[in-house]
Design an enzyme around this catalytic site. Structure first.
Site, PDB file in Angstrom:
ATOM      1  N   HIS A  83       0.817  -1.215   0.000  1.00 58.06           N
ATOM      2  CA  HIS A  83       0.000   0.000   0.000  1.00 58.06           C
ATOM      3  C   HIS A  83       0.850   1.264   0.000  1.00 58.06           C
ATOM      4  O   HIS A  83       0.384   2.323  -0.396  1.00 58.06           O
ATOM      5  CB  HIS A  83      -0.916   0.017   1.219  1.00 58.06           C
ATOM      6  CG  HIS A  83      -1.764  -1.217   1.353  1.00 58.06           C
ATOM      7  ND1 HIS A  83      -2.758  -1.532   0.457  1.00 58.06           N
ATOM      8  CD2 HIS A  83      -1.737  -2.224   2.259  1.00 58.06           C
ATOM      9  CE1 HIS A  83      -3.338  -2.668   0.819  1.00 58.06           C
ATOM     10  NE2 HIS A  83      -2.724  -3.121   1.897  1.00 58.06           N
ATOM     11  N   HIS A 109       5.695   6.698   6.557  1.00 59.68           N
ATOM     12  CA  HIS A 109       5.351   6.222   5.213  1.00 59.68           C
ATOM     13  C   HIS A 109       4.858   7.393   4.373  1.00 59.68           C
ATOM     14  O   HIS A 109       4.733   8.517   4.862  1.00 59.68           O
ATOM     15  CB  HIS A 109       4.301   5.114   5.292  1.00 59.68           C
ATOM     16  CG  HIS A 109       3.021   5.550   5.936  1.00 59.68           C
ATOM     17  ND1 HIS A 109       2.773   5.408   7.283  1.00 59.68           N
ATOM     18  CD2 HIS A 109       1.910   6.138   5.422  1.00 59.68           C
ATOM     19  CE1 HIS A 109       1.579   5.883   7.581  1.00 59.68           C
ATOM     20  NE2 HIS A 109       1.033   6.339   6.452  1.00 59.68           N
ATOM     21  N   THR A 194      -5.757   6.708   8.212  1.00 58.11           N
ATOM     22  CA  THR A 194      -6.279   6.901   6.857  1.00 58.11           C
ATOM     23  C   THR A 194      -6.281   5.603   6.058  1.00 58.11           C
ATOM     24  O   THR A 194      -6.535   5.613   4.858  1.00 58.11           O
ATOM     25  CB  THR A 194      -5.487   7.979   6.095  1.00 58.11           C
ATOM     26  OG1 THR A 194      -4.146   7.526   5.883  1.00 58.11           O
ATOM     27  CG2 THR A 194      -5.483   9.301   6.854  1.00 58.11           C
ATOM     28  N   THR A 195      -5.999   4.508   6.711  1.00 52.63           N
ATOM     29  CA  THR A 195      -6.053   3.184   6.099  1.00 52.63           C
ATOM     30  C   THR A 195      -6.852   2.269   7.025  1.00 52.63           C
ATOM     31  O   THR A 195      -6.982   2.541   8.228  1.00 52.63           O
ATOM     32  CB  THR A 195      -4.644   2.594   5.899  1.00 52.63           C
ATOM     33  OG1 THR A 195      -3.976   2.520   7.175  1.00 52.63           O
ATOM     34  CG2 THR A 195      -3.819   3.439   4.943  1.00 52.63           C
TER      35      THR A 195
END
Length: 243
Positions: A83, A109, A194-195
Site C-alpha cells: 500500500h 510512510h 487513513t487506512t
C-alpha cells in the site's frame, strides 16, 4: 471427509484473505473498505475520519504549543507493504510530546498525492510519521511534500525503493530530524488512521510548511504507487487548532 475439510479450510482462508484485502482502486477502493470486514466498520460509519480539508483561516488559535518533536538520525528498515513504502524505525529515542504525553516514533510512510489539503491546496506527496504511546494511543505528524530540490535526508532510502511487496526490507540511514521543516506551525485535530481499520481517536499534527523532494524522487515513488491517497472525509463539526 478429510478432503472436504481441506477444501472447506482452503475456501475459508481464501474468503478471509479476500475480506481483508483493500486497495485504492477498483472494487476494493476506499468506498468499499468496510464491506465484508466488521473490523473496518469505522471506515464507513466513523464520525471523526481522516484526512480532512484543513484551513488556516478558520482554525482556532492556541496560545501556546501543545507539542514538541525530538527526532534523531538513525537506521530504518524499508518495506513495501503493498500500500506504501514504509520505514520501520529501530531507535527508541525519537519522540513526540503532545498535550503532556510522550509518543515514540514507530514508522513513517508516504502517500501520493497528499491526503490532507490546506486552504484548498493539494501537494505531490504527504509524509506520515506515526508515533505511539505506551498505552497504545497514536499521534501522527503529517508533512506536505512539494517538488523542488533533492531531499538529502531521504537520499539513501529513495536510491533503491522496494518495487514489490515484501516484509523483509532493507536498511537505510535517514536523518529524520531533517524531515521536519524549520517552521513548525501546525494544524491539529482529532481524526483517524487513513487506512483500514480507520481507527479513530488519533491525534493529527499537520505541519503547514511543506518540505521538498526532487522530481526524480517523487517519480521513483509514483512508479510504484501511482495513487495511494484516501479521499477527503467530512469534518463533522470538529475543531481544528493552529499550534
Amino acid at each position: 471427509m478429510t478432503g472436504s475439510l481441506l477444501v472447506s479450510a482452503a475456501a475459508a482462508a481464501l474468503a478471509s484473505e479476500t475480506a481483508a484485502h483493500w486497495s485504492y482502486q477498483g472494487k476494493t477502493d476506499p468506498t468499499h473498505w468496510a464491506e465484508g470486514n466488521p473490523e473496518n466498520a469505522a471506515c464507513q460509519s466513523g464520525r471523526r475520519q481522516s484526512p480532512i480539508a484543513l484551513s488556516e483561516s478558520t482554525a482556532k488559535r492556541v496560545a501556546s504549543k501543545d507539542f514538541s518533536i525530538q527526532y534523531e538520525p538513525g537506521t530504518v528498515t524499508l518495506v513495501n507493504n503493498g500500500h506504501t513504502i514504509q520505514a520501520n524505525v529501530r531507535e527508541a529515542n525519537d519522540t513526540v510530546n503532545f498535550k503532556g504525553q510522550t509518543y515514540k516514533l514507530d514508522q513513517f510512510h508516504f502517500h501520493t498525492p497528499s491526503e490532507h489539503t490546506i486552504d484548498g491546496k493539494s501537494y505531490s506527496m504527504e509524509l506520515h510519521l506515526v508515533n505511539k504511546s505506551n498505552d497504545g494511543k497514536i499521534t501522527v505528524v503529517g508533512i506536505f511534500i512539494k517538488e523542488g530540490k533533492e531531499n538529502q535526508a531521504l537520499e539513501s532510502a529513495f536510491a533503491d525503493l522496494p518495487a514489490r511487496q515484501t516484509w523483509t526490507g532493507r536498511q537505510a540511514k535517514v536523518d529524520i530530524t531533517a524531515l521536519i521543516p524549520n517552521d513548525k506551525k501546525a494544524l491539529a485535530y482529532s481524526g483517524s488512521l487513513t487506512t483500514p481499520p480507520c481507527s479513530e481517536m488519533v491525534n493529527w499534527i499537520v505541519l503547514e510548511q511543506p518540505i521538498e523532494m526532487s522530481k526524480q524522487q517523487i517519480a521513483a515513488f509514483k512508479a510504484i504507487f501511482h495513487d495511494n491517497h484516501r479521499p477527503l472525509q467530512k469534518l463533522n463539526h470538529r475543531d481544528i487548532d493552529e499550534e
